[in-house]
Each structure stands twice: as C-alpha cells, then as structure tokens.
Design a protein around this motif. Sequence first.
Motif, PDB file in Angstrom:
ATOM      1  N   GLY A 198       0.796  -1.221   0.000  1.00  0.00           N
ATOM      2  CA  GLY A 198       0.000   0.000   0.000  1.00  0.00           C
ATOM      3  C   GLY A 198       0.830   1.272   0.000  1.00  0.00           C
ATOM      4  O   GLY A 198       0.316   2.362  -0.302  1.00  0.00           O
ATOM      5  N   THR A 199       2.138   1.151   0.309  1.00  0.00           N
ATOM      6  CA  THR A 199       2.996   2.332   0.286  1.00  0.00           C
ATOM      7  C   THR A 199       3.123   2.918  -1.115  1.00  0.00           C
ATOM      8  O   THR A 199       3.485   4.082  -1.275  1.00  0.00           O
ATOM      9  CB  THR A 199       4.395   2.010   0.842  1.00  0.00           C
ATOM     10  OG1 THR A 199       5.006   0.986   0.046  1.00  0.00           O
ATOM     11  CG2 THR A 199       4.309   1.551   2.297  1.00  0.00           C
ATOM     12  N   VAL A 200       2.822   2.133  -2.146  1.00  0.00           N
ATOM     13  CA  VAL A 200       2.797   2.667  -3.509  1.00  0.00           C
ATOM     14  C   VAL A 200       1.788   3.809  -3.594  1.00  0.00           C
ATOM     15  O   VAL A 200       2.063   4.877  -4.165  1.00  0.00           O
ATOM     16  CB  VAL A 200       2.452   1.561  -4.532  1.00  0.00           C
ATOM     17  CG1 VAL A 200       2.274   2.151  -5.933  1.00  0.00           C
ATOM     18  CG2 VAL A 200       3.531   0.479  -4.544  1.00  0.00           C
ATOM     19  N   ALA A 201       0.603   3.603  -3.009  1.00  0.00           N
ATOM     20  CA  ALA A 201      -0.441   4.636  -3.042  1.00  0.00           C
ATOM     21  C   ALA A 201      -0.043   5.851  -2.217  1.00  0.00           C
ATOM     22  O   ALA A 201      -0.309   6.995  -2.607  1.00  0.00           O
ATOM     23  CB  ALA A 201      -1.762   4.058  -2.533  1.00  0.00           C
ATOM     24  N   ALA A 202       0.612   5.633  -1.081  1.00  0.00           N
ATOM     25  CA  ALA A 202       1.039   6.757  -0.246  1.00  0.00           C
ATOM     26  C   ALA A 202       1.999   7.653  -1.014  1.00  0.00           C
ATOM     27  O   ALA A 202       1.926   8.892  -0.939  1.00  0.00           O
ATOM     28  CB  ALA A 202       1.697   6.232   1.030  1.00  0.00           C
ATOM     29  N   GLU A 203       2.889   7.048  -1.772  1.00  0.00           N
ATOM     30  CA  GLU A 203       3.839   7.836  -2.564  1.00  0.00           C
ATOM     31  C   GLU A 203       3.142   8.578  -3.690  1.00  0.00           C
ATOM     32  O   GLU A 203       3.467   9.735  -3.987  1.00  0.00           O
ATOM     33  CB  GLU A 203       4.931   6.923  -3.115  1.00  0.00           C
ATOM     34  CG  GLU A 203       5.852   6.361  -2.048  1.00  0.00           C
ATOM     35  CD  GLU A 203       6.922   5.445  -2.608  1.00  0.00           C
ATOM     36  OE1 GLU A 203       7.591   4.783  -1.803  1.00  0.00           O
ATOM     37  OE2 GLU A 203       7.068   5.373  -3.853  1.00  0.00           O
ATOM     38  N   ILE A 204       2.179   7.930  -4.332  1.00  0.00           N
ATOM     39  CA  ILE A 204       1.453   8.577  -5.431  1.00  0.00           C
ATOM     40  C   ILE A 204       0.764   9.850  -4.940  1.00  0.00           C
ATOM     41  O   ILE A 204       0.842  10.899  -5.588  1.00  0.00           O
ATOM     42  CB  ILE A 204       0.430   7.601  -6.044  1.00  0.00           C
ATOM     43  CG1 ILE A 204       1.138   6.490  -6.815  1.00  0.00           C
ATOM     44  CG2 ILE A 204      -0.542   8.354  -6.974  1.00  0.00           C
ATOM     45  CD1 ILE A 204       0.221   5.377  -7.274  1.00  0.00           C
ATOM     46  N   VAL A 205       0.092   9.769  -3.799  1.00  0.00           N
ATOM     47  CA  VAL A 205      -0.616  10.936  -3.247  1.00  0.00           C
ATOM     48  C   VAL A 205       0.365  12.079  -3.004  1.00  0.00           C
ATOM     49  O   VAL A 205       0.079  13.251  -3.286  1.00  0.00           O
ATOM     50  CB  VAL A 205      -1.355  10.551  -1.951  1.00  0.00           C
ATOM     51  CG1 VAL A 205      -1.877  11.792  -1.243  1.00  0.00           C
ATOM     52  CG2 VAL A 205      -2.504   9.601  -2.268  1.00  0.00           C
ATOM     53  N   ALA A 206       1.539  11.757  -2.477  1.00  0.00           N
ATOM     54  CA  ALA A 206       2.536  12.789  -2.174  1.00  0.00           C
ATOM     55  C   ALA A 206       3.188  13.351  -3.435  1.00  0.00           C
ATOM     56  O   ALA A 206       3.655  14.494  -3.442  1.00  0.00           O
ATOM     57  CB  ALA A 206       3.606  12.209  -1.248  1.00  0.00           C
ATOM     58  N   GLN A 207       3.203  12.561  -4.512  1.00  0.00           N
ATOM     59  CA  GLN A 207       3.940  12.957  -5.715  1.00  0.00           C
ATOM     60  C   GLN A 207       3.084  13.670  -6.758  1.00  0.00           C
ATOM     61  O   GLN A 207       3.634  14.333  -7.649  1.00  0.00           O
ATOM     62  CB  GLN A 207       4.580  11.712  -6.355  1.00  0.00           C
ATOM     63  CG  GLN A 207       5.713  11.124  -5.543  1.00  0.00           C
ATOM     64  CD  GLN A 207       6.141   9.764  -6.070  1.00  0.00           C
ATOM     65  OE1 GLN A 207       5.306   8.940  -6.463  1.00  0.00           O
ATOM     66  NE2 GLN A 207       7.441   9.525  -6.087  1.00  0.00           N
ATOM     67  N   LEU A 208       1.777  13.532  -6.697  1.00  0.00           N
ATOM     68  CA  LEU A 208       0.933  14.197  -7.684  1.00  0.00           C
ATOM     69  C   LEU A 208       1.074  15.714  -7.567  1.00  0.00           C
ATOM     70  O   LEU A 208       1.224  16.248  -6.462  1.00  0.00           O
ATOM     71  CB  LEU A 208      -0.531  13.792  -7.485  1.00  0.00           C
ATOM     72  CG  LEU A 208      -0.943  12.431  -8.047  1.00  0.00           C
ATOM     73  CD1 LEU A 208      -2.312  12.042  -7.507  1.00  0.00           C
ATOM     74  CD2 LEU A 208      -0.975  12.461  -9.583  1.00  0.00           C
ATOM     75  N   PRO A 209       1.034  16.414  -8.702  1.00  0.00           N
ATOM     76  CA  PRO A 209       1.105  17.878  -8.652  1.00  0.00           C
ATOM     77  C   PRO A 209      -0.012  18.450  -7.778  1.00  0.00           C
ATOM     78  O   PRO A 209      -1.096  17.856  -7.674  1.00  0.00           O
ATOM     79  CB  PRO A 209       0.925  18.284 -10.120  1.00  0.00           C
ATOM     80  CG  PRO A 209       1.353  17.088 -10.904  1.00  0.00           C
ATOM     81  CD  PRO A 209       0.970  15.898 -10.076  1.00  0.00           C
TER      82      PRO A 209
END
Length: 415
Positions: free
Chosen positions: A158-169
């Motif tokens: 699930g850490t994949v999703a945590a990174e996506i949220v932080a990385q989106l513009p």
Amino acid sequence: MKQAIDTAADALRALFPPTPLQFSEHLSARYGARIHLKREDLSPVRSYKIRGAFNFFRKILATEGAPSRFVCASAGNHAQGFAFVCRHFGVEGVVFMPVTTPQQKIDKTRAFGGDFITIRLVGDFFDVCYRAARDHAETSGALMVPPFDDPDVIEGQGTVAAEIVAQLPDGETPDLVLMPVGGGGLSAGMTAYLDGVLPPEAFRFCEPLGAPSLRASLEEGRVVTLDSVDNFVDGAAVARIGDLNFEALRRFAAGQVIVVPENAICVTIIHMLNVEGIVLEPAGALAITALDALAPDAVEGKTIVAVVSGGNFDFERLPDVKERAMRHAGLKKYFIVRMAQRPGALKDFLAMLGEEDDIARFEYLKKSARNFGSVLIGIETVRPENFRRLKDAFDAANLTYQDITYNDILSNLVI
C-alpha cells in the motif's frame, strides 16, 4: 490502515527513495489524457515486491522472540525482494524455486541476497516448489514469508499509493488508477490507502486473460480457484487470489476488472522499449495495455495513474514477445498452403506477394506428395491491410490455403 501504511512508507526510506511518478508525454498525447506512470520497475529489485517483504520483516523482527530464519517460495519478484530484505536485516533466508526457473532469475536472487540466502531448486512446477517450502518451514522452524496474502505484506504494498498521493502535482487528483492484479496484495493495499480519497469507481484492476482470478471471484461472490492459468504473464498468473485480498476487494464490481490478452501485452512491451526506452516485464505492462480497453470518453481529458509493477524482463524471451506482438497487431500471419509440385510453382507464389510483404518462414510439411505438397509459410508485412490483398491474390489463383495464425492447436504444433 492509512496511518499504518504511512508508517511503513517512512520506514521504507531506509532502503530506497520513493519510486518516480513519471508523467508520460507520449502516452498522454496518444490517449488525449494526463497519464502518469508509477515506476515500480525502478525499485532496487525492479518491482514493488520489496515493499511487502520489507514491511513483513520489519514488523516480525520487532517482536520478542522473533525467528532468525525465514523461507519463501517464488520463481520471480517475490524471491528477489525477499533476498534483498534478508541481506538488509542480516537474517538467514531459504528461497525455494522450481528447477525450471531461468538462470537469470536465480542469479539475480543470489546477487540480492548474497551470503544471507540459500537457493534450493525443487520440482518442475511452482505448486511442488511451494509444498517443499512449507515442509521446510514446518521441520526447520523457519518462518514462511507469503507473497501477497498477509496483512503486513498488504500494508507494505500500500505504500505505492502513499507515494502517489505525495507525488501528484498540487491540486491534481487522479480520475482513474490502473493496477495490475496477481494475488491481489498491491491492489488491496492501494485501495485501502486511497479509500475516502478517491471514489470506488476510480479504480481499474488489470488481469491477464489467462489468469483472471479476481474477475472470476467477483462474478461468483466468493474466492474462485481457476482450473488452469496461462503462465506467460508470470508476475500475475495466479490461479487463486488471496483470501484477505479478496475480502478487501469484494466491494468492487467485476466490470472494474479489465482482462488483457497476453499478445496485446507483448505489443506494449515492444512499443515501450522502442519508443520510451522502458524495459517492462509482462505484468509490468498490464496497466498500460489496459488503456486500450477503456472507452475513449473514459480516458480523454482525464488524469490517470498506471502502476508499472516491474521490469524484470528476461531478454531471452524477446523473440517470442516480438512474434506474439506482430501477430496481435496483424503484421504477421502463418498459412498452410497446398502447393503444386511442378517447376515454377514457387515462383508463381512469390509473385503474389506485395512490396511490403516478406517471407519469414518457409517449410515443407509433406515432401513425398506427387502432385501437391503442404507448405508452412510465415509472412510479415508493415500494414495489416496487406493481408487482405494477399488473400485476394490467393483466392484469384485458386490456391488452397488455411490461415493458422490464431489456431492455437495447429500453431503450437507446427510453428
């Protein structure tokens, strides 16, 4: 679970920084959307599997009386993630792999684990290998590390999703998130983290046509074990989705699962290699390939995140991948032709070919016939419509032929 996943993501930084969320200019222009690729192929082991393995070890080793010996069964990415984490924590691990595992995967697993792992090759098929690993765990006291059906593994993925949220513009929220599905650990963890951030209809789950275990289970309303699977997409060819993962995903509709043909995945692998210079394994190409299955109005103008789950591609498979890609794109066909046994017959046949046609294979299947002989002919071209013209030429010449390109029984026997 969100807080637990955030904690796991913070701990994971001891191993590697967040994998890139890469905006794809090429795919965005192709589909008329804003498409981001979550590049899990750029993790230290070239797949997301290291996340779940790390979180499992991190939590179990923090407990009193934790074991010092671990075991897993895998012929691919789970083994490599397991080996890397064993070396990181300095614990002993045993990796069971089928005897048929390609040497490249064995060597990479050994390189990641170093002196901390032992590799044992057992059985021709994964099921035999898995049973051997379970037996070893029971007799040696080693702890079995599951590939996907475990709460700590799910939390790690699930850490994949945590990174996506932080990385989106800033201010950008995805309209669609496309995730490959094998055992379901990645999608269970990601949807748990994004629950409340995105509506349920924003998710698409991508499975290979030859192993749609999530789709079948959602249709039945219970976990279904498939009778057989096509192992081509080896990173997602799972006959039974994890029980915990199905419970996490059963709230979604079967229609949200996109079933992707294996040969279409080959087209994506070749295309991404040639155009973007990105090396993808079949499971890693699943989510990108699924874009073709979506209706244009579901894609155009939307912000889309596609998870590229891995890049552990064995280049010895490249000829087969190219072959399957060309057949799927309509650029290569195989015919069995009944050719007259007379001088000039081959010359007459060659005259039917167009300027863009090329003979890639020519083989007599029956040489003893007096008047006619059966010939296997493979033809490559640059545009699919050329085969319509070629077949018209065959018909005009009263040539007896059979197109066996998509006849699995015949093509497997003679190609």
